[in-house]
Scaffold this motif. Structure first.
Motif, PDB file in Angstrom:
ATOM      1  N   MET A  97      25.266 -28.596 -95.395  1.00  0.00           N
ATOM      2  CA  MET A  97      26.218 -29.205 -96.319  1.00  0.00           C
ATOM      3  C   MET A  97      26.550 -30.641 -95.912  1.00  0.00           C
ATOM      4  SD  MET A  97      26.546 -26.807 -98.435  1.00  0.00           S
ATOM      5  CE  MET A  97      27.955 -26.758 -99.506  1.00  0.00           C
ATOM      6  N   PHE A  98      26.908 -30.852 -94.646  1.00  0.00           N
ATOM      7  CA  PHE A  98      27.463 -32.150 -94.249  1.00  0.00           C
ATOM      8  C   PHE A  98      26.406 -33.130 -93.756  1.00  0.00           C
ATOM      9  CE2 PHE A  98      31.039 -29.176 -93.577  1.00  0.00           C
ATOM     10  CZ  PHE A  98      31.907 -29.716 -94.494  1.00  0.00           C
ATOM     11  N   LEU A  99      25.304 -32.628 -93.252  1.00  0.00           N
ATOM     12  CA  LEU A  99      24.302 -33.544 -92.695  1.00  0.00           C
ATOM     13  C   LEU A  99      23.063 -33.649 -93.561  1.00  0.00           C
ATOM     14  CD1 LEU A  99      24.484 -32.588 -88.909  1.00  0.00           C
ATOM     15  CD2 LEU A  99      25.716 -34.374 -90.132  1.00  0.00           C
ATOM     16  N   PHE A 100      22.894 -32.706 -94.485  1.00  0.00           N
ATOM     17  CA  PHE A 100      21.725 -32.815 -95.354  1.00  0.00           C
ATOM     18  C   PHE A 100      22.106 -33.090 -96.810  1.00  0.00           C
ATOM     19  CE2 PHE A 100      19.106 -30.362 -98.409  1.00  0.00           C
ATOM     20  CZ  PHE A 100      18.090 -31.296 -98.542  1.00  0.00           C
ATOM     21  N   ALA A 101      22.770 -32.133 -97.455  1.00  0.00           N
ATOM     22  CA  ALA A 101      22.872 -32.197 -98.912  1.00  0.00           C
ATOM     23  C   ALA A 101      23.658 -33.421 -99.397  1.00  0.00           C
ATOM     24  CB  ALA A 101      23.480 -30.905 -99.449  1.00  0.00           C
ATOM     25  N   VAL A 102      24.874 -33.601 -98.896  1.00  0.00           N
ATOM     26  CA  VAL A 102      25.659 -34.736 -99.370  1.00  0.00           C
ATOM     27  C   VAL A 102      25.016 -36.071 -98.959  1.00  0.00           C
ATOM     28  CG1 VAL A 102      27.889 -35.883 -99.242  1.00  0.00           C
ATOM     29  CG2 VAL A 102      27.779 -33.415 -99.456  1.00  0.00           C
ATOM     30  N   PRO A 103      24.665 -36.244 -97.686  1.00  0.00           N
ATOM     31  CA  PRO A 103      24.058 -37.524 -97.301  1.00  0.00           C
ATOM     32  C   PRO A 103      22.781 -37.847 -98.062  1.00  0.00           C
ATOM     33  CG  PRO A 103      24.691 -36.299 -95.359  1.00  0.00           C
ATOM     34  CD  PRO A 103      24.906 -35.383 -96.504  1.00  0.00           C
ATOM     35  N   VAL A 104      21.950 -36.846 -98.297  1.00  0.00           N
ATOM     36  CA  VAL A 104      20.671 -37.175 -98.923  1.00  0.00           C
ATOM     37  C   VAL A 104      20.910 -37.647-100.354  1.00  0.00           C
ATOM     38  CG1 VAL A 104      19.897 -34.996 -99.969  1.00  0.00           C
ATOM     39  CG2 VAL A 104      18.253 -36.491 -98.872  1.00  0.00           C
ATOM     40  N   MET A 105      21.872 -37.026-101.051  1.00  0.00           N
ATOM     41  CA  MET A 105      22.164 -37.449-102.417  1.00  0.00           C
ATOM     42  C   MET A 105      22.729 -38.869-102.415  1.00  0.00           C
ATOM     43  SD  MET A 105      21.102 -35.181-104.332  1.00  0.00           S
ATOM     44  CE  MET A 105      20.654 -33.467-104.461  1.00  0.00           C
ATOM     45  N   GLU A 106      23.660 -39.114-101.505  1.00  0.00           N
ATOM     46  CA  GLU A 106      24.220 -40.460-101.440  1.00  0.00           C
ATOM     47  C   GLU A 106      23.141 -41.477-101.085  1.00  0.00           C
ATOM     48  OE1 GLU A 106      28.879 -40.409-100.872  1.00  0.00           O
ATOM     49  OE2 GLU A 106      27.811 -40.468 -98.980  1.00  0.00           O
ATOM     50  N   ALA A 107      22.241 -41.094-100.205  1.00  0.00           N
ATOM     51  CA  ALA A 107      21.204 -42.028 -99.779  1.00  0.00           C
ATOM     52  C   ALA A 107      20.277 -42.386-100.935  1.00  0.00           C
ATOM     53  CB  ALA A 107      20.411 -41.434 -98.617  1.00  0.00           C
ATOM     54  N   ILE A 108      19.987 -41.395-101.774  1.00  0.00           N
ATOM     55  CA  ILE A 108      19.176 -41.693-102.958  1.00  0.00           C
ATOM     56  C   ILE A 108      19.934 -42.723-103.812  1.00  0.00           C
ATOM     57  CG2 ILE A 108      18.184 -40.730-105.067  1.00  0.00           C
ATOM     58  CD1 ILE A 108      16.661 -39.372-103.066  1.00  0.00           C
ATOM     59  N   GLY A 109      21.250 -42.534-103.913  1.00  0.00           N
ATOM     60  CA  GLY A 109      22.057 -43.509-104.644  1.00  0.00           C
ATOM     61  C   GLY A 109      21.988 -44.882-104.008  1.00  0.00           C
ATOM     62  N   VAL A 110      22.060 -44.935-102.691  1.00  0.00           N
ATOM     63  CA  VAL A 110      22.018 -46.216-102.002  1.00  0.00           C
ATOM     64  C   VAL A 110      20.691 -46.923-102.283  1.00  0.00           C
ATOM     65  CG1 VAL A 110      21.915 -47.309 -99.716  1.00  0.00           C
ATOM     66  CG2 VAL A 110      23.625 -45.555-100.183  1.00  0.00           C
ATOM     67  N   TYR A 111      19.624 -46.144-102.352  1.00  0.00           N
ATOM     68  CA  TYR A 111      18.328 -46.769-102.633  1.00  0.00           C
ATOM     69  C   TYR A 111      18.236 -47.214-104.093  1.00  0.00           C
ATOM     70  CZ  TYR A 111      13.417 -47.827-101.890  1.00  0.00           C
ATOM     71  OH  TYR A 111      12.236 -48.493-101.741  1.00  0.00           O
ATOM     72  N   PHE A 112      18.581 -46.315-105.018  1.00  0.00           N
ATOM     73  CA  PHE A 112      18.211 -46.580-106.409  1.00  0.00           C
ATOM     74  C   PHE A 112      19.285 -47.214-107.281  1.00  0.00           C
ATOM     75  CE2 PHE A 112      14.820 -43.710-105.177  1.00  0.00           C
ATOM     76  CZ  PHE A 112      13.750 -44.482-105.582  1.00  0.00           C
ATOM     77  N   VAL A 113      20.561 -47.036-106.930  1.00  0.00           N
ATOM     78  CA  VAL A 113      21.566 -47.632-107.803  1.00  0.00           C
ATOM     79  C   VAL A 113      21.383 -49.154-107.918  1.00  0.00           C
ATOM     80  CG1 VAL A 113      24.035 -48.119-108.023  1.00  0.00           C
ATOM     81  CG2 VAL A 113      23.245 -45.780-107.722  1.00  0.00           C
ATOM     82  N   PRO A 114      21.267 -49.887-106.801  1.00  0.00           N
ATOM     83  CA  PRO A 114      21.077 -51.344-106.962  1.00  0.00           C
ATOM     84  C   PRO A 114      19.826 -51.684-107.773  1.00  0.00           C
ATOM     85  CG  PRO A 114      21.647 -50.827-104.701  1.00  0.00           C
ATOM     86  CD  PRO A 114      21.405 -49.516-105.377  1.00  0.00           C
ATOM     87  N   LEU A 115      18.738 -50.941-107.554  1.00  0.00           N
ATOM     88  CA  LEU A 115      17.515 -51.234-108.295  1.00  0.00           C
ATOM     89  C   LEU A 115      17.686 -50.913-109.778  1.00  0.00           C
ATOM     90  CD1 LEU A 115      14.911 -49.870-105.755  1.00  0.00           C
ATOM     91  CD2 LEU A 115      15.029 -52.229-106.568  1.00  0.00           C
ATOM     92  N   MET A 116      18.355 -49.798-110.056  1.00  0.00           N
ATOM     93  CA  MET A 116      18.477 -49.384-111.457  1.00  0.00           C
ATOM     94  C   MET A 116      19.458 -50.235-112.240  1.00  0.00           C
ATOM     95  SD  MET A 116      18.393 -45.274-111.304  1.00  0.00           S
ATOM     96  CE  MET A 116      17.083 -44.636-112.313  1.00  0.00           C
ATOM     97  N   VAL A 117      20.430 -50.848-111.555  1.00  0.00           N
ATOM     98  CA  VAL A 117      21.329 -51.721-112.301  1.00  0.00           C
ATOM     99  C   VAL A 117      20.868 -53.175-112.211  1.00  0.00           C
ATOM    100  CG1 VAL A 117      23.289 -50.178-111.962  1.00  0.00           C
ATOM    101  CG2 VAL A 117      22.996 -52.132-110.441  1.00  0.00           C
ATOM    102  N   GLY A 118      19.779 -53.410-111.503  1.00  0.00           N
ATOM    103  CA  GLY A 118      19.202 -54.753-111.505  1.00  0.00           C
ATOM    104  C   GLY A 118      19.934 -55.760-110.643  1.00  0.00           C
ATOM    105  N   THR A 119      20.275 -55.395-109.403  1.00  0.00           N
ATOM    106  CA  THR A 119      20.909 -56.372-108.529  1.00  0.00           C
ATOM    107  C   THR A 119      20.138 -56.471-107.216  1.00  0.00           C
ATOM    108  OG1 THR A 119      22.982 -57.046-107.499  1.00  0.00           O
ATOM    109  CG2 THR A 119      22.515 -54.694-107.532  1.00  0.00           C
TER     110      THR A 119
END
Ligand code: HEM
Ligand SMILES: [Cu+2]
Lengths: 637, 200
Positions: A97-119
């Motif tokens: 829960m604390f070291l895999f699932a939540v971090p991995v989802m957030e990490a995907i966000g860290v990678y793709f949110v800036p790219l997907m919003v174009g910054t």
């Protein structure tokens, strides 16, 4: 107003593309070598680290699961001692829960949110670096304690009084509580970055109704983190206070209350499931259209459903506590609200089915995992409605029925979409394709292995096998099913092995992907694979929900950001109209020092409350070092 | 892909102020996080109260003097705080510097009063659950005053340095002022809980 405001801006307007790229590479790239890597604040570098680390925790947690299954394969096995078994299921649950699932989802966000919003980078890149280090140290603390045989043994929910000073001497429960603080610090920092990136750094023209669904999902997830994590931090901090300085929060003899713990824990713990699940909804909604060849059906209902799920998830925590004897009316309310959450879930599933219905599916690996997700998640949802009813829950509570249910939800609802996402975005992250042949093997092994492992657990639960027991007697009617489950778990593990082999192999030798192998329409595909340090040569300008039309070979962009220092475009919240140019911080080692200082303080505080006083001095020093301007043009602008 | 330039952003100002600045939003997000924390702490206070046969448990209600003086002081501090924020908006360096010195002093003063609040509770944190929660409420808020004070002190030094006079710093001053308002507003419900709820 300084002189360099407008006139002296070296605009990129007149420059050739190649020249712009050369200048941007110089200014956004990290220095080579070890310290260059450590100091990097590039969101892609940090996210990749984050994702890899989280997957390593998945493997470690999976090995623990296999160990448990080995022990449970036969009655009265002697492979694992009862003490060690307690540590193992606690480690498995906490780790997943604390070291895999939540971090991995957030990490995907860290990678793709800036790219997907174009910054060009996430908001607050140094905070981002800090959050990774803190997460890493928290994980290392937990696993080190396991290696030293002092790992927590009170379950991933650490219920009092079991975890309190009376029944849990030694440092085990303190380690659990501090690991929580580490990971929550990290999760909160990332949530803030994502919220601000989405609100303020979207490409011009990307108004609220044009935000990609995955970005919406990450935004709602971040708000859930912001509202839910304080509950678990409050809980773990008061637990450690009870243990170390003798506060009485959870001691009924002095006016405290054990149920207070459960309320706080599940006020966080239930939204936690959606913190994991909402990003998965975003992933599925992004991947599906690419493989059925038509736009997503029901953008608006889907986004509304995600927001509704987020809001409702806070009204549900008590359904984890039906068996503790709460007032009747409360139980009915929580039963009703638990069932209400199946409405947005139904909307989501309907939108996906409609998207598939109207399209022409191409059954590549990502789509296989998406379909596996829908099937599995529906079953998990059905058993969820079952346990939301009080009489049924009273029967199966703390049996393997519940273990089966939440693995259907967690693995079905998060791990399947995550693997789909890895297959889908691997080309963007590495520039290479994963293998279609191995992908199919991985899918079938994982899918079949999963159902053979977890479906029979429902039956075990109905036959009365309790959770969290290290063994059982041969007279009980459980041995056959347990052996079957353990063998199936090996099949499941084999599937994961194939997946990891594919990842490693393709990272080195996969076929070159090109910028947009799936002909997708979100902005991350508008740049090369993997993206350059500065993400986009010029900031894209968006005029439709489908930001990209892969066939026309041209990208509408904005010019005028400086190319001689790190600069971002800031836009307005609703319409994404350009508002200002903002400089973005340079690489720095200070976040690492700050994380080390924080780790020292948190670990030291398990031994002495004074650590909070003395330990905060180095933290303050590192933070000042982090924020103090260095006199560079960025700082002075 | 080739670029087709449709927009020129070079005329935009550097570092927007207020809602145009990302740090303004981050400050907001952190206030939301901490607001959730305070909200939870208050919920726990009422939860424990609802279980207790009498409230406060085994202690007289807290003395009002120190806490009330502190409340008054915090409320007064909002005035110079708003003025600093306004000066920062208009980039008035001298006044901002002066204002920050005043605000630093107004950050230290409540801490001095806080020292008298803990004994005024007439109970220790480890006596019972009532003691634990009121000490926690006070402790949480004290931490906020303390961190904001350190922030203000560092910012004051910055404004007197060669890095002071620029848009970014003025934005930091505004965010710092915003955060201090939050620290003051968050105190009001805590004050009612700690000092007045036990008197009903
Ligand atoms: C990969 C295959 C997995 C297997 C074979 C597996 C197996 C198990 C088993 C046998 C238990 C019950 C232990 C007991 O009650 O004695 C368990 C508990 C648990 N698992 Fe898994 N698991 C797997 C993956 C996951 C994943 C991916 C997650 C989360 C994302 C997860 C989360 C949990 C949690 C939260 C518990 C409860 C632990 C506790 O009671 O303290 N598991 N798992
Ligand atoms: Cu729940």
């Amino acid at each position: 107003m300084k002189k360099d405001q407008a006139s002296a801006v070296p605009a990129d307007t007149g420059l050739a593309d190649a020249e712009v790229e050369r200048q941007l590479t110089t200014i956004w790239g990290s220095r080579p070598g070890f310290w260059g890597a450590v100091a990097s604040v590039d969101h892609k570098v940090i996210a990749r680290r984050y994702i890899v680390t989280a997957f390593i925790f998945l493997i470690l947690g999976g090995l623990l699961a296999l160990a448990m299954r080995l022990q449970l394969a036969q009655p009265e096995a002697r492979f694992i001692s009862p003490d060690r078994y307690n540590q193992i299921f606690t480690m498995h649950g906490s780790n997943m829960m604390f070291l895999f699932a939540v971090p991995v989802m957030e990490a995907i966000g860290v990678y793709f949110v800036p790219l997907m919003v174009g910054t060009r980078n996430i908001a607050f890149p140094r905070l981002n670096a800090f959050s990774y280090w803190v997460f890493l140290f928290g994980g290392v603390l937990l696993w080190l304690s396991f290696a030293l045989d002092t790992a927590p043994d009170v379950g991933w929910f650490a219920y009092v009084p079991l975890s309190g000073p009376e029944y849990s001497a030694g440092k085990r429960a303190d380690i659990w509580a501090q690991m929580i603080t580490f990971t929550e610090l990290s999760a909160l920092a990332v949530a803030v970055e994502i919220v601000v990136t989405v609100f303020k750094q979207r490409a011009p023209g990307m108004s609220l109704d044009r935000i990609p669904v995955l970005v919406w999902a990450m935004l709602v997830m971040s708000f859930l983190v912001i509202m839910a994590m304080p509950a678990i931090m409050f809980a773990s901090s008061t637990l450690i206070l009870d243990r170390l300085v003798g506060t009485q929060f959870y001691n009924p003899a002095e006016g405290g209350d054990a149920l207070l713990w459960q309320h706080l824990f599940w006020f966080f713990g239930h939204p936690e499931v959606y913190i994991i699940f909402l990003p998965a909804v975003g992933m599925v909604s992004t991947i599906l259209p690419a493989f059925v060849g038509r736009p997503l059906f029901g953008y608006l209902p889907l986004v509304m459903a995600m927001i509704a799920t987020g809001v409702l998830s806070f009204g549900l925590w008590v359904h984890h506590m039906f068996t503790v004897g709460l007032p009747r009316l409360g139980e009915s309310f929580f039963t009703a609200s638990s069932m209400a959450i199946s409405i947005p879930a139904g909307i989501q599933i309907f939108c996906w089915l409609a998207t598939m219905w109207a399209g022409r599916p191409v059954f590549r690996t990502p789509l296989l995992f998406v379909i596996g997700f829908i099937a599995t998640f529906v079953i998990g949802g059905l058993t969820g409605v079952m346990v939301a009813s009080v009489p049924f829950d009273t029967q199966v509570h703390d049996t393997y029925f519940v273990v089966a249910h939440f693995h259907y939800v967690l693995i079905g609802g998060a791990v399947f979409p995550l693997i789909a996402a890895i297959y889908y975005w691997f080309p963007k992250m590495t520039g290479r394709m994963m293998s279609e042949r191995l992908g199919r093997w991985a899918f079938w092994l994982i899918f079949i292995g999963f159902h053979l492992t977890f479906f029979p657990m429902h039956l075990l639960g109905l036959l009365g096998m309790p959770r969290r027991v290290y063994t059982y007697q041969p007279e009980l009617p459980w041995a056959g099913l347990n052996l079957f489950i353990s063998l199936s778990a090996v099949l499941l593990a084999l599937g994961f092995l194939v997946f990891f082999v594919d990842v490693v192999r393709s990272w080195r030798n996969g076929l070159p992907a090109g910028p947009n192998p799936w002909k997708a329409t979100t902005l991350e595909w508008a740049t090369s694979s993997p993206p350059p340090s500065y993400n986009f040569r010029r900031i894209p300008v968006v005029d439709a929900r489908e930001a990209l039309s892969p066939n026309d070979g041209e990208l509408a962009v904005a010019s005028g950001l400086r190319t001689d220092r790190r600069e971002l475009l800031v836009t307005s919240v609703v319409e994404a109209l350009p508002e200002a140019r903002e400089s973005s911080p340079r690489d720095s080692v200070w976040p690492l020092w700050a994380a080390i200082a924080t780790a020292v303080m948190l670990i030291w505080s398990m031994f002495s409350p004074w650590a909070v006083v003395w330990g905060s001095i180095p933290i303050a020093v590192t933070l000042i070092g982090w924020f103090w301007p260095k006199g560079s043009p960025e700082d002075e602008s | 892909m080739k670029d087709r330039i449709v927009l020129d952003v070079s005329k935009l100002s550097l570092h927007g102020m207020g809602t145009a600045s990302p740090t303004w939003w981050a400050t907001g997000a952190f206030m939301l996080i901490e607001g959730s924390g305070f909200g939870l702490a208050i919920a726990v206070y009422f939860y424990l109260m609802s279980l207790a046969p009498q409230w406060p448990i085994d202690a007289p209600p807290p003395d009002l003097l120190a806490g009330t003086c502190l409340t008054g002081l915090l409320l007064i501090s909002v005035i110079p705080n708003m003025m600093v924020s306004r000066w920062a908006k208009h980039k008035k360096l001298r006044r901002v510097q002066l204002g920050l010195v005043v605000m630093s002093l107004l950050g230290i003063a409540p801490l001095a009063l806080r020292v008298f609040e803990f004994p005024a509770l007439h109970i220790s944190w480890d006596d019972n659950a009532y003691g634990s929660i009121v000490w926690t409420l006070l402790g949480l808020h004290t931490t906020h005053i303390l961190t904001d004070l350190i922030d203000t002190l560092v910012l004051t030094c910055l404004m007197f340095s060669r890095h002071g006079d620029n848009a970014r710093r003025y934005g930091d001053v505004q965010d710092n002022a915003l955060y201090w308002n939050f620290v003051v507003i968050a105190w009001l419900p805590l004050y009612l809980c700690i000092y007045w709820v036990p008197r009903q």
